[in-house]
Design a protein around this motif. Structure first.
Motif, PDB file in Angstrom:
ATOM      1  N   HIS A 160      11.075 -14.814  -7.610  1.00  0.00           N
ATOM      2  CA  HIS A 160      10.757 -15.785  -6.635  1.00  0.00           C
ATOM      3  C   HIS A 160       9.440 -16.293  -6.919  1.00  0.00           C
ATOM      4  CE1 HIS A 160      14.414 -15.316  -4.070  1.00  0.00           C
ATOM      5  NE2 HIS A 160      14.379 -14.069  -4.574  1.00  0.00           N
ATOM      6  N   GLY A 161       8.630 -15.982  -7.815  1.00  0.00           N
ATOM      7  CA  GLY A 161       7.477 -16.496  -8.002  1.00  0.00           C
ATOM      8  C   GLY A 161       6.356 -16.312  -6.772  1.00  0.00           C
ATOM      9  N   THR A 162       6.577 -15.110  -6.217  1.00  0.00           N
ATOM     10  CA  THR A 162       5.750 -14.787  -5.095  1.00  0.00           C
ATOM     11  C   THR A 162       4.668 -13.673  -5.500  1.00  0.00           C
ATOM     12  OG1 THR A 162       7.467 -15.213  -3.641  1.00  0.00           O
ATOM     13  CG2 THR A 162       5.874 -13.854  -2.616  1.00  0.00           C
ATOM     14  N   ALA A 163       3.472 -13.621  -5.175  1.00  0.00           N
ATOM     15  CA  ALA A 163       2.206 -12.736  -5.492  1.00  0.00           C
ATOM     16  C   ALA A 163       2.668 -11.457  -5.161  1.00  0.00           C
ATOM     17  CB  ALA A 163       1.103 -13.336  -5.157  1.00  0.00           C
ATOM     18  N   PHE A 164       2.430 -10.408  -5.775  1.00  0.00           N
ATOM     19  CA  PHE A 164       2.561  -8.854  -5.480  1.00  0.00           C
ATOM     20  C   PHE A 164       1.257  -8.024  -5.972  1.00  0.00           C
ATOM     21  CE2 PHE A 164       4.101  -4.652  -6.000  1.00  0.00           C
ATOM     22  CZ  PHE A 164       4.849  -4.390  -4.824  1.00  0.00           C
ATOM     23  N   VAL A 165       0.609  -7.636  -5.161  1.00  0.00           N
ATOM     24  CA  VAL A 165      -0.264  -6.637  -5.378  1.00  0.00           C
ATOM     25  C   VAL A 165       0.171  -5.172  -5.087  1.00  0.00           C
ATOM     26  CG1 VAL A 165      -2.678  -6.122  -5.000  1.00  0.00           C
ATOM     27  CG2 VAL A 165      -1.956  -8.297  -5.572  1.00  0.00           C
ATOM     28  N   GLU A 166       0.114  -4.188  -5.833  1.00  0.00           N
ATOM     29  CA  GLU A 166       0.132  -2.779  -5.633  1.00  0.00           C
ATOM     30  C   GLU A 166      -1.090  -2.059  -5.436  1.00  0.00           C
ATOM     31  OE1 GLU A 166       3.419   0.215  -6.839  1.00  0.00           O
ATOM     32  OE2 GLU A 166       2.012   0.005  -8.372  1.00  0.00           O
ATOM     33  N   VAL A 167      -1.210  -1.500  -4.182  1.00  0.00           N
ATOM     34  CA  VAL A 167      -2.450  -0.556  -3.887  1.00  0.00           C
ATOM     35  C   VAL A 167      -2.164   0.837  -3.620  1.00  0.00           C
ATOM     36  CG1 VAL A 167      -4.263  -0.181  -2.440  1.00  0.00           C
ATOM     37  CG2 VAL A 167      -3.584  -2.544  -2.882  1.00  0.00           C
TER      38      VAL A 167
ATOM     39  N   LEU B  65       0.884  -1.152   0.061  1.00  0.00           N
ATOM     40  CA  LEU B  65      -0.090  -0.091   0.009  1.00  0.00           C
ATOM     41  C   LEU B  65       0.909   1.380  -0.056  1.00  0.00           C
ATOM     42  CD1 LEU B  65      -1.296  -2.287   2.398  1.00  0.00           C
ATOM     43  CD2 LEU B  65      -3.260  -0.633   1.801  1.00  0.00           C
ATOM     44  N   THR B  66       0.912   1.970  -1.072  1.00  0.00           N
ATOM     45  CA  THR B  66       1.695   3.069  -1.205  1.00  0.00           C
ATOM     46  C   THR B  66       0.697   4.461  -1.425  1.00  0.00           C
ATOM     47  OG1 THR B  66       3.436   4.329  -2.649  1.00  0.00           O
ATOM     48  CG2 THR B  66       1.696   2.765  -3.848  1.00  0.00           C
ATOM     49  N   GLY B  67       1.381   5.579  -0.783  1.00  0.00           N
ATOM     50  CA  GLY B  67       0.640   6.910  -0.988  1.00  0.00           C
ATOM     51  C   GLY B  67       1.084   7.793   0.034  1.00  0.00           C
ATOM     52  N   LEU B  68       0.617   8.990   0.307  1.00  0.00           N
ATOM     53  CA  LEU B  68       1.293  10.036   1.187  1.00  0.00           C
ATOM     54  C   LEU B  68       0.954   9.765   2.393  1.00  0.00           C
ATOM     55  CD1 LEU B  68       0.195  13.069  -1.140  1.00  0.00           C
ATOM     56  CD2 LEU B  68       2.365  11.946  -1.108  1.00  0.00           C
ATOM     57  N   SER B  69       1.706  10.426   3.214  1.00  0.00           N
ATOM     58  CA  SER B  69       1.579  10.444   4.730  1.00  0.00           C
ATOM     59  C   SER B  69      -0.155  10.795   5.103  1.00  0.00           C
ATOM     60  CB  SER B  69       2.482  11.106   5.425  1.00  0.00           C
ATOM     61  OG  SER B  69       2.066  11.235   6.806  1.00  0.00           O
ATOM     62  N   GLY B  70      -0.680  10.127   5.844  1.00  0.00           N
ATOM     63  CA  GLY B  70      -2.059  10.468   6.277  1.00  0.00           C
ATOM     64  C   GLY B  70      -2.871   9.938   5.046  1.00  0.00           C
ATOM     65  N   ALA B  71      -2.704   9.273   4.018  1.00  0.00           N
ATOM     66  CA  ALA B  71      -3.686   8.792   3.064  1.00  0.00           C
ATOM     67  C   ALA B  71      -4.526   7.760   3.589  1.00  0.00           C
ATOM     68  CB  ALA B  71      -2.752   8.279   1.911  1.00  0.00           C
ATOM     69  N   GLY B  72      -4.221   7.085   4.794  1.00  0.00           N
ATOM     70  CA  GLY B  72      -4.943   5.985   5.069  1.00  0.00           C
ATOM     71  C   GLY B  72      -4.289   4.609   5.164  1.00  0.00           C
ATOM     72  N   LYS B  73      -3.280   4.367   4.438  1.00  0.00           N
ATOM     73  CA  LYS B  73      -2.438   3.163   4.367  1.00  0.00           C
ATOM     74  C   LYS B  73      -2.245   2.265   5.491  1.00  0.00           C
ATOM     75  CE  LYS B  73       1.524   5.100   3.419  1.00  0.00           C
ATOM     76  NZ  LYS B  73       1.148   6.608   3.845  1.00  0.00           N
ATOM     77  N   SER B  74      -1.960   2.726   6.715  1.00  0.00           N
ATOM     78  CA  SER B  74      -1.860   1.952   7.895  1.00  0.00           C
ATOM     79  C   SER B  74      -3.390   1.475   8.515  1.00  0.00           C
ATOM     80  CB  SER B  74      -1.000   2.617   9.121  1.00  0.00           C
ATOM     81  OG  SER B  74       0.380   3.043   8.496  1.00  0.00           O
ATOM     82  N   THR B  75      -4.319   2.608   8.376  1.00  0.00           N
ATOM     83  CA  THR B  75      -5.513   2.221   8.842  1.00  0.00           C
ATOM     84  C   THR B  75      -6.118   1.005   8.112  1.00  0.00           C
ATOM     85  OG1 THR B  75      -5.778   4.320   9.511  1.00  0.00           O
ATOM     86  CG2 THR B  75      -7.611   2.973   9.490  1.00  0.00           C
ATOM     87  N   VAL B  76      -6.021   1.353   6.629  1.00  0.00           N
ATOM     88  CA  VAL B  76      -6.556   0.302   5.782  1.00  0.00           C
ATOM     89  C   VAL B  76      -5.740  -1.249   6.127  1.00  0.00           C
ATOM     90  CG1 VAL B  76      -6.950  -0.456   3.575  1.00  0.00           C
ATOM     91  CG2 VAL B  76      -7.285   1.815   4.288  1.00  0.00           C
ATOM     92  N   ALA B  77      -4.469  -1.038   6.188  1.00  0.00           N
ATOM     93  CA  ALA B  77      -3.929  -2.486   6.286  1.00  0.00           C
ATOM     94  C   ALA B  77      -4.295  -3.147   7.420  1.00  0.00           C
ATOM     95  CB  ALA B  77      -2.431  -2.087   6.380  1.00  0.00           C
ATOM     96  N   GLY B  78      -4.325  -2.227   8.514  1.00  0.00           N
ATOM     97  CA  GLY B  78      -4.906  -2.915   9.938  1.00  0.00           C
ATOM     98  C   GLY B  78      -6.288  -3.556   9.631  1.00  0.00           C
ATOM     99  N   ALA B  79      -7.112  -2.827   9.022  1.00  0.00           N
ATOM    100  CA  ALA B  79      -8.544  -3.470   8.706  1.00  0.00           C
ATOM    101  C   ALA B  79      -8.463  -4.769   7.815  1.00  0.00           C
ATOM    102  CB  ALA B  79      -9.531  -2.403   8.214  1.00  0.00           C
ATOM    103  N   VAL B  80      -7.724  -4.787   7.125  1.00  0.00           N
ATOM    104  CA  VAL B  80      -7.678  -6.037   6.332  1.00  0.00           C
ATOM    105  C   VAL B  80      -7.035  -7.104   7.332  1.00  0.00           C
ATOM    106  CG1 VAL B  80      -6.264  -7.228   4.403  1.00  0.00           C
ATOM    107  CG2 VAL B  80      -7.386  -4.946   3.953  1.00  0.00           C
ATOM    108  N   ALA B  81      -5.893  -6.774   7.851  1.00  0.00           N
ATOM    109  CA  ALA B  81      -5.534  -7.765   9.065  1.00  0.00           C
ATOM    110  C   ALA B  81      -6.470  -8.218   9.948  1.00  0.00           C
ATOM    111  CB  ALA B  81      -4.199  -7.220   9.787  1.00  0.00           C
ATOM    112  N   GLU B  82      -7.269  -7.356  10.353  1.00  0.00           N
ATOM    113  CA  GLU B  82      -8.367  -7.774  11.474  1.00  0.00           C
ATOM    114  C   GLU B  82      -9.310  -8.734  10.849  1.00  0.00           C
ATOM    115  OE1 GLU B  82     -10.057  -7.677  15.119  1.00  0.00           O
ATOM    116  OE2 GLU B  82      -8.163  -7.025  14.806  1.00  0.00           O
ATOM    117  N   ALA B  83      -9.526  -8.390   9.481  1.00  0.00           N
ATOM    118  CA  ALA B  83     -10.781  -9.144   8.913  1.00  0.00           C
ATOM    119  C   ALA B  83     -10.230 -10.585   8.836  1.00  0.00           C
ATOM    120  CB  ALA B  83     -11.081  -8.448   7.686  1.00  0.00           C
TER     121      ALA B  83
END
Length: 201
Positions: A108-115, A17-35
């Motif tokens: 390495h044959g590892t999946a990567f998704v850019e948000v 998850l890339t974006g500016l400081s304050g964009a919401g990256k960490s909060t969204v990542a935390g919501a995915v992890a919690e889910a």
């Protein structure tokens, strides 16, 4: 009976998850992890936490920002290679850094998704969760990404999220839906009410 992690997460994948400081990256990542935490192996590699640990020797020069991104990417690939859903909320301002990380995963044959969390600068500055924009305006810091230092927006991200008016759960649902569509998840977890406060990092 609750499904096992192997039944829900078909393979490890890095969600960057890339974006500016304050964009919401960490909060969204935390919501995915919690889910997904109860049904899949998941880790969050937060950029600030990595700076305080693995990257304590790095500053904020262009070379150090690039190295920070590559270090996080290396760790993320290791985790994802071992069947972990790895969420990486980092600014990673340079396109060549993000492409290097994607290339490392590909080799390495590892999946990567850019948000791309594309919340505009004005909204990020209004939120200012770390006080960086206020400090910059006061002349206390310089080289703030997106203000007086470069941020290169992704040309073709796998997913684009503008968190203005979008709750963290709703943003998480979009990421999970993408992972499900691509076959990384066999089932979508229930995120419950998606009308919570708009996301902020």
């Amino acid at each position: 009976m609750r499904p096992t992690p192997a039944e829900v997460l078909t393979r490890g994948v890095t969600v960057w998850l890339t974006g500016l400081s304050g964009a919401g990256k960490s909060t969204v990542a935390g919501a995915v992890a919690e889910a997904v935490r109860e049904v899949a192996e998941v880790e969050v590699l937060d950029g600030d936490e990595v700076r305080r640990t693995l990257s304590r020797d790095l500053g904020f020069s262009a070379a150090d920002r690039d190295e920070q991104g590559r270090r996080v990417g290396y760790v993320a690939e290791l985790l994802s290679r071992h069947r972990v859903l790895t969420l990486v909320p980092v600014i990673a301002p340079y396109a060549h850094t993000r492409e290097a990380v994607r290339g490392h995963h590909r080799r390495h044959g590892t999946a990567f998704v850019e948000v791309f969390v594309s919340t505009p600068l004005a909204e990020c500055a209004r939120r200012d969760p770390k006080g960086l924009y206020a400090r910059h305006a006061a002349g206390e810091i310089h080289g703030l990404t997106g203000v007086d230092d470069v941020y290169e927006e992704p040309d073709a991200p796998d997913l684009r999220l503008d968190t203005r008016g979008l709750s963290a759960r709703a943003a998480a649902a979009e990421i999970l839906s993408l992972l499900h569509t691509r076959g990384h998840l066999t089932a979508l977890p229930d995120l419950g009410d998606r009308t919570a406060e708009p996301a902020a990092s």
